[in-house]
Design a protein around this motif. Structure first.
Motif, PDB file in Angstrom:
ATOM      1  N   ALA A   1       0.840  -1.202   0.000  1.00  0.00           N
ATOM      2  CA  ALA A   1       0.000   0.000   0.000  1.00  0.00           C
ATOM      3  C   ALA A   1       0.874   1.251   0.000  1.00  0.00           C
ATOM      4  CB  ALA A   1      -0.944  -0.013   1.198  1.00  0.00           C
ATOM      5  N   ALA A   2       1.898   1.268   0.851  1.00  0.00           N
ATOM      6  CA  ALA A   2       2.797   2.432   0.912  1.00  0.00           C
ATOM      7  C   ALA A   2       3.533   2.642  -0.401  1.00  0.00           C
ATOM      8  CB  ALA A   2       3.791   2.257   2.051  1.00  0.00           C
ATOM      9  N   SER A   3       3.900   1.561  -1.069  1.00  0.00           N
ATOM     10  CA  SER A   3       4.630   1.720  -2.339  1.00  0.00           C
ATOM     11  C   SER A   3       3.738   2.330  -3.417  1.00  0.00           C
ATOM     12  CB  SER A   3       5.226   0.385  -2.797  1.00  0.00           C
ATOM     13  OG  SER A   3       4.225  -0.547  -3.105  1.00  0.00           O
ATOM     14  N   PHE A   4       2.459   1.973  -3.450  1.00  0.00           N
ATOM     15  CA  PHE A   4       1.553   2.589  -4.426  1.00  0.00           C
ATOM     16  C   PHE A   4       1.293   4.056  -4.083  1.00  0.00           C
ATOM     17  CE2 PHE A   4       0.692  -1.737  -5.767  1.00  0.00           C
ATOM     18  CZ  PHE A   4       0.540  -1.584  -7.138  1.00  0.00           C
ATOM     19  N   MET A   5       1.235   4.365  -2.794  1.00  0.00           N
ATOM     20  CA  MET A   5       1.054   5.765  -2.413  1.00  0.00           C
ATOM     21  C   MET A   5       2.289   6.577  -2.786  1.00  0.00           C
ATOM     22  SD  MET A   5      -1.134   5.425   1.069  1.00  0.00           S
ATOM     23  CE  MET A   5      -1.691   7.117   1.040  1.00  0.00           C
ATOM     24  N   TYR A   6       3.462   6.018  -2.601  1.00  0.00           N
ATOM     25  CA  TYR A   6       4.702   6.685  -3.011  1.00  0.00           C
ATOM     26  C   TYR A   6       4.707   6.919  -4.522  1.00  0.00           C
ATOM     27  CZ  TYR A   6       9.627   7.606  -3.816  1.00  0.00           C
ATOM     28  OH  TYR A   6      10.805   8.170  -4.209  1.00  0.00           O
ATOM     29  N   ALA A   7       4.103   5.982  -5.270  1.00  0.00           N
ATOM     30  CA  ALA A   7       4.036   6.107  -6.728  1.00  0.00           C
ATOM     31  C   ALA A   7       3.004   7.142  -7.168  1.00  0.00           C
ATOM     32  CB  ALA A   7       3.730   4.748  -7.359  1.00  0.00           C
ATOM     33  N   GLY A   8       2.321   7.776  -6.210  1.00  0.00           N
ATOM     34  CA  GLY A   8       1.411   8.859  -6.541  1.00  0.00           C
ATOM     35  C   GLY A   8      -0.066   8.528  -6.475  1.00  0.00           C
ATOM     36  N   VAL A   9      -0.424   7.332  -6.046  1.00  0.00           N
ATOM     37  CA  VAL A   9      -1.829   6.951  -5.945  1.00  0.00           C
ATOM     38  C   VAL A   9      -2.364   7.476  -4.603  1.00  0.00           C
ATOM     39  CG1 VAL A   9      -3.477   5.039  -5.918  1.00  0.00           C
ATOM     40  CG2 VAL A   9      -1.415   4.889  -7.343  1.00  0.00           C
ATOM     41  N   PRO A  10      -3.342   8.384  -4.614  1.00  0.00           N
ATOM     42  CA  PRO A  10      -3.784   8.988  -3.353  1.00  0.00           C
ATOM     43  C   PRO A  10      -4.633   8.083  -2.463  1.00  0.00           C
ATOM     44  CG  PRO A  10      -5.038   9.884  -5.179  1.00  0.00           C
ATOM     45  CD  PRO A  10      -3.968   9.014  -5.774  1.00  0.00           C
ATOM     46  N   THR A  11      -5.276   7.067  -3.037  1.00  0.00           N
ATOM     47  CA  THR A  11      -6.149   6.194  -2.267  1.00  0.00           C
ATOM     48  C   THR A  11      -5.840   4.748  -2.602  1.00  0.00           C
ATOM     49  OG1 THR A  11      -7.876   7.886  -2.350  1.00  0.00           O
ATOM     50  CG2 THR A  11      -8.562   5.666  -1.699  1.00  0.00           C
ATOM     51  N   VAL A  12      -5.478   3.973  -1.573  1.00  0.00           N
ATOM     52  CA  VAL A  12      -5.137   2.556  -1.755  1.00  0.00           C
ATOM     53  C   VAL A  12      -5.913   1.740  -0.736  1.00  0.00           C
ATOM     54  CG1 VAL A  12      -3.292   0.828  -1.766  1.00  0.00           C
ATOM     55  CG2 VAL A  12      -2.814   3.155  -2.568  1.00  0.00           C
ATOM     56  N   LEU A  13      -6.632   0.743  -1.223  1.00  0.00           N
ATOM     57  CA  LEU A  13      -7.298  -0.220  -0.354  1.00  0.00           C
ATOM     58  C   LEU A  13      -6.449  -1.482  -0.354  1.00  0.00           C
ATOM     59  CD1 LEU A  13      -9.751   1.481  -1.876  1.00  0.00           C
ATOM     60  CD2 LEU A  13     -11.048   0.118  -0.260  1.00  0.00           C
ATOM     61  N   ALA A  14      -6.198  -2.019   0.832  1.00  0.00           N
ATOM     62  CA  ALA A  14      -5.291  -3.166   0.950  1.00  0.00           C
ATOM     63  C   ALA A  14      -5.676  -3.980   2.178  1.00  0.00           C
ATOM     64  CB  ALA A  14      -3.850  -2.660   1.047  1.00  0.00           C
ATOM     65  N   SER A  15      -5.061  -5.149   2.315  1.00  0.00           N
ATOM     66  CA  SER A  15      -5.422  -6.050   3.413  1.00  0.00           C
ATOM     67  C   SER A  15      -4.310  -6.166   4.447  1.00  0.00           C
ATOM     68  CB  SER A  15      -5.766  -7.435   2.867  1.00  0.00           C
ATOM     69  OG  SER A  15      -4.616  -8.035   2.324  1.00  0.00           O
ATOM     70  N   LEU A  16      -4.736  -6.281   5.700  1.00  0.00           N
ATOM     71  CA  LEU A  16      -3.794  -6.383   6.811  1.00  0.00           C
ATOM     72  C   LEU A  16      -3.348  -7.815   7.083  1.00  0.00           C
ATOM     73  CD1 LEU A  16      -5.548  -3.895   9.223  1.00  0.00           C
ATOM     74  CD2 LEU A  16      -3.339  -3.570   8.089  1.00  0.00           C
ATOM     75  N   TRP A  17      -4.087  -8.790   6.561  1.00  0.00           N
ATOM     76  CA  TRP A  17      -3.722 -10.199   6.761  1.00  0.00           C
ATOM     77  C   TRP A  17      -4.237 -11.010   5.591  1.00  0.00           C
ATOM     78  CZ3 TRP A  17      -6.887  -7.845  10.623  1.00  0.00           C
ATOM     79  CH2 TRP A  17      -8.232  -8.145  10.554  1.00  0.00           C
ATOM     80  N   SER A  18      -4.092 -12.313   5.671  1.00  0.00           N
ATOM     81  CA  SER A  18      -4.555 -13.196   4.601  1.00  0.00           C
ATOM     82  C   SER A  18      -6.060 -13.057   4.428  1.00  0.00           C
ATOM     83  CB  SER A  18      -4.210 -14.653   4.920  1.00  0.00           C
ATOM     84  OG  SER A  18      -2.819 -14.815   4.941  1.00  0.00           O
ATOM     85  N   VAL A  19      -6.482 -13.009   3.182  1.00  0.00           N
ATOM     86  CA  VAL A  19      -7.905 -12.868   2.877  1.00  0.00           C
ATOM     87  C   VAL A  19      -8.434 -14.160   2.262  1.00  0.00           C
ATOM     88  CG1 VAL A  19      -7.808 -10.372   2.577  1.00  0.00           C
ATOM     89  CG2 VAL A  19      -7.434 -11.832   0.606  1.00  0.00           C
TER      90      VAL A  19
END
Length: 194
Positions: free
Chosen positions: A113-131
């Motif tokens: 998630a942090a890497s996509f935000m660094y790449a300029g994406v302002p909103t990232v939905l991601a998972s904290l554990w296995s889904v």
């Protein structure tokens, strides 16, 4: 590049954009990524400790029949920064994509998630554990129905509504928080679809 209001769906089982071809890393990197406003990754997230080949958290792509190296099927968090993205929203429907792999030392981003935000994406939905695959698919479908549908909810409202409706309509054993609460929003929760 002009960004269009398009959603790129990447599913390792179905291919890019719903096509029936394999969703390989090579094919993904050849797409005009800057033209997509929203990107959905329905794939597998691989932590550093679980990867024999990568020194960063990665997304796993399909392997083609060409005998590619293991590195060619993984998009690492450090590679994400090199992508030409104009997306306003990325949904990482994959295990552990917002989880920091704190027990392992490596250079680069601690989570995808942090890497996509660094790449300029302002909103990232991601998972904290296995889904669980079916619940993750259901949540992402419900999210985009609220975010991009007629109601045009903000990202945070669409995620909250997706979770509430999932809980209300699921069988009791799938309403447990482990099936729906791992998906979190990072960044601009007020973002609305165009």
């Amino acid at each position: 590049h002009q960004t269009t209001c398009k959603l790129l769906k990447l599913n390792i089982n179905r291919g890019c954009g719903g096509a029936r071809t394999q969703a390989t890393k090579t094919k993904f990197l050849k797409l005009p990524l800057a033209k997509f406003d929203k990107i959905l990754f329905a794939t597998h997230g691989v932590l550093v400790k679980d990867s024999p080949i990568s020194n960063s958290i990665s997304l796993l792509f399909s392997q083609s029949d060409h005998g590619e190296s293991p590195e060619s099927v993984m998009l690492s968090s450090s590679e994400v920064g090199d992508l030409n993205l104009n997306a306003r929203l990325v949904f990482l429907s994959a295990c552990n994509t917002a989880r920091s792999d704190l027990g392992t030392f490596y250079a680069g981003f601690r989570d995808l998630a942090a890497s996509f935000m660094y790449a300029g994406v302002p909103t990232v939905l991601a998972s904290l554990w296995s889904v669980e695959t079916n619940s993750a698919q259901e949540l992402s479908t419900r999210f985009f129905r609220g975010f991009s549908g007629e109601t045009h909810l903000s990202a945070s409202e669409a995620l909250a509504r997706a979770k509430r409706s999932y809980i209300a309509e699921s069988a009791p054993e799938f309403a447990h928080p482990r099936f729906w609460s791992s998906i979190v929003l990072n960044g601009a929760g007020i973002l609305k679809d165009r």
